[in-house]
Scaffold this motif. Structure first.
Motif: not given
Length: 124
Positions: A30-39, A44-47, A55-63, A95-97
């Motif tokens: 019930x409590x989790x965080x799912x993330x997309x990373x890429x390399x 280097x790998x980045x989120x 349902x809260x989302x986050x993105x870096x400025x690059x995307x 791209x990896x989840x």
């Protein structure tokens, strides 16, 4: 044991779009965080996006403004998506989840399980 399987990668031209999917099996939390990373090559790998159980989302400025993360749960199958628009050559990467099944804390160091990735190639 949670298994993550990504799909949807491919080759598109600059300015194109792709939608990635990540199916999470064996996940019932019930409590989790799912993330997309890429390399990308030589990088280097980045989120690039995350979404938690609230349902809260986050993105870096690059995307930000080009990528949109979402999720659904249909008949017990939890799927993470990444809609990628206006793709650029710098978006070329594997791209990896990944998922934290213990809490809503995101970030690579908090991930419990990882998929094997799907390759995205953007040509100019």
């Amino acid at each position: 044991q949670v298994h993550l399987v990504e799909s949807g990668g491919g080759s598109v031209q600059s300015g194109g779009s792709l939608r990635l999917s990540c199916v999470a099996s064996g996940f019932y939390g019930s409590d989790y965080c799912m993330v997309w990373f890429r390399q990308g090559p030589g990088k280097e790998r980045e989120e690039v996006a995350d979404i938690d159980s609230s349902g809260i989302t986050w993105y870096p400025s690059s995307v930000k403004g080009r990528f949109t993360v979402s999720q659904d749960n249909v008949q017990g199958v939890h799927t993470l998506y990444l809609q990628m628009d206006n793709l650029q050559p710098d978006d070329t990467a594997l791209y990896t989840c990944a998922i934290n099944v213990e809490s809503e804390f995101c970030g690579a160091g908090n991930m419990d399980y990882w998929g094997k990735g799907t390759l995205v190639t953007i040509s100019s």
